[in-house]
Design a protein around this motif. Sequence first.
Motif, PDB file in Angstrom:
ATOM      1  N   PRO A 180       0.822  -1.216   0.000  1.00 45.88           N
ATOM      2  CA  PRO A 180       0.000   0.000   0.000  1.00 45.88           C
ATOM      3  C   PRO A 180       0.851   1.259   0.000  1.00 45.88           C
ATOM      4  N   LYS A 181       0.285   2.301  -0.586  1.00 49.22           N
ATOM      5  CA  LYS A 181       0.922   3.625  -0.601  1.00 49.22           C
ATOM      6  C   LYS A 181       0.038   4.589   0.186  1.00 49.22           C
ATOM      7  N   PRO A 182       0.592   5.664   0.719  1.00 49.90           N
ATOM      8  CA  PRO A 182      -0.224   6.627   1.463  1.00 49.90           C
ATOM      9  C   PRO A 182      -1.442   7.084   0.643  1.00 49.90           C
ATOM     10  N   GLY A 183      -2.588   7.067   1.295  1.00 50.33           N
ATOM     11  CA  GLY A 183      -3.831   7.455   0.632  1.00 50.33           C
ATOM     12  C   GLY A 183      -4.602   6.298   0.046  1.00 50.33           C
TER      13      GLY A 183
ATOM     14  N   LEU B 222      -7.768   3.474   5.747  1.00 49.67           N
ATOM     15  CA  LEU B 222      -6.975   4.337   4.865  1.00 49.67           C
ATOM     16  C   LEU B 222      -5.513   4.234   5.271  1.00 49.67           C
ATOM     17  N   PHE B 223      -4.653   3.908   4.311  1.00 53.12           N
ATOM     18  CA  PHE B 223      -3.239   3.750   4.625  1.00 53.12           C
ATOM     19  C   PHE B 223      -2.567   5.117   4.740  1.00 53.12           C
ATOM     20  N   GLU B 224      -1.936   5.349   5.890  1.00 50.20           N
ATOM     21  CA  GLU B 224      -1.257   6.615   6.139  1.00 50.20           C
ATOM     22  C   GLU B 224       0.205   6.556   5.724  1.00 50.20           C
ATOM     23  N   GLY B 225       0.818   5.415   5.925  1.00 49.57           N
ATOM     24  CA  GLY B 225       2.238   5.250   5.653  1.00 49.57           C
ATOM     25  C   GLY B 225       2.964   4.706   6.865  1.00 49.57           C
ATOM     26  N   SER B 226       4.165   4.173   6.662  1.00 50.64           N
ATOM     27  CA  SER B 226       4.992   3.628   7.756  1.00 50.64           C
ATOM     28  C   SER B 226       4.267   2.550   8.546  1.00 50.64           C
TER      29      SER B 226
ATOM     30  N   ILE C 202      -5.824  14.222   1.477  1.00 57.27           N
ATOM     31  CA  ILE C 202      -6.461  13.024   2.048  1.00 57.27           C
ATOM     32  C   ILE C 202      -5.958  12.786   3.467  1.00 57.27           C
ATOM     33  N   LEU C 203      -4.629  12.818   3.627  1.00 61.90           N
ATOM     34  CA  LEU C 203      -4.050  12.514   4.937  1.00 61.90           C
ATOM     35  C   LEU C 203      -4.354  13.602   5.962  1.00 61.90           C
ATOM     36  N   LYS C 204      -4.385  14.853   5.530  1.00 64.01           N
ATOM     37  CA  LYS C 204      -4.710  15.941   6.453  1.00 64.01           C
ATOM     38  C   LYS C 204      -6.136  15.786   6.980  1.00 64.01           C
ATOM     39  N   ALA C 205      -7.071  15.455   6.081  1.00 66.89           N
ATOM     40  CA  ALA C 205      -8.468  15.263   6.500  1.00 66.89           C
ATOM     41  C   ALA C 205      -8.596  14.068   7.427  1.00 66.89           C
TER      42      ALA C 205
END
Length: 289
Positions: free
Chosen positions: A10-13, A28-32, A94-97
Amino acid sequence: MTAGFCDDDPKPGDLIEIFHHGYEHWALFEGSGYVIHLAPQGDGRVIGPSTIFSVLGKGAMVKRERLKDIVGVCDYQVNNHLDQKYRPLPVNQILKAAKGKIGEAMPYHVRGRKSEQFVADLRYGVARTKQLLKEPKPGDLIEIFRPGYQHWGLYVGDDHIVHLGLANVDSNAGFFILASSVDTRAVVKRELLAKVVGDSKYEINNYLDNVCRPRLLKKILQSAEEVINQTMEYNSKEWNCEHFVTYLRYGVAHSAQGPPPAISWPQSLPLEPESRDPGTNPFPANPPT
């Protein structure tokens, strides 16, 4: 036990679909290695056919957790299933929301696919689900999202549903009165789906198919046809619009607003005495098949 399996990194978003026993959960994938998701309140156990009734209708909270912790031993996949229909928002937006909603309490229904709507809203800016994009088929249950509650109908074809409503009130607005009532009366109506839905959102939601076998379609439709225009007792906890349509489809009445199923075949519907033809049952006398 082995960890869950996924073909894609997965990638962020990205939207992550997790295959629990009997239902899918979305994040929802954020990352890390972290995801943001709408988590139902409870002890975090996997929900299956034996426990699904205990989770229906409970609240939830938006959480940031490690993907491997919420996946457990389940399989999962990257599933940005609406990318061909809607343009995703920029990843930073997306990540901010998503991060801004962490800790927020929200309604949650496994049957209502709220986790999918939540992450789709973040990625695309609109609450969409795969289920919403399908055309209903005769016998399907239709869940209509009113402010503060859900109304239910049974799709019978030709753009019509059969549902419980107030006799002299517009179906698009009047059922809130019923939903907040403890004990009253309602009438079975056959109306255009578009008329009943109005400006509300709706979805196909045959949420008990994993735990109850639907009756034969011809029997579902026959049963619905036989009670059109009949007056029924109505109780928001024991016999509401959701009890009515699940009884038609499965032969077992269930609602997230009330206790576990208590009404099952071959009991008749709770018709008002003046509406019931003496000596007859509006449904077949045999158990559903």
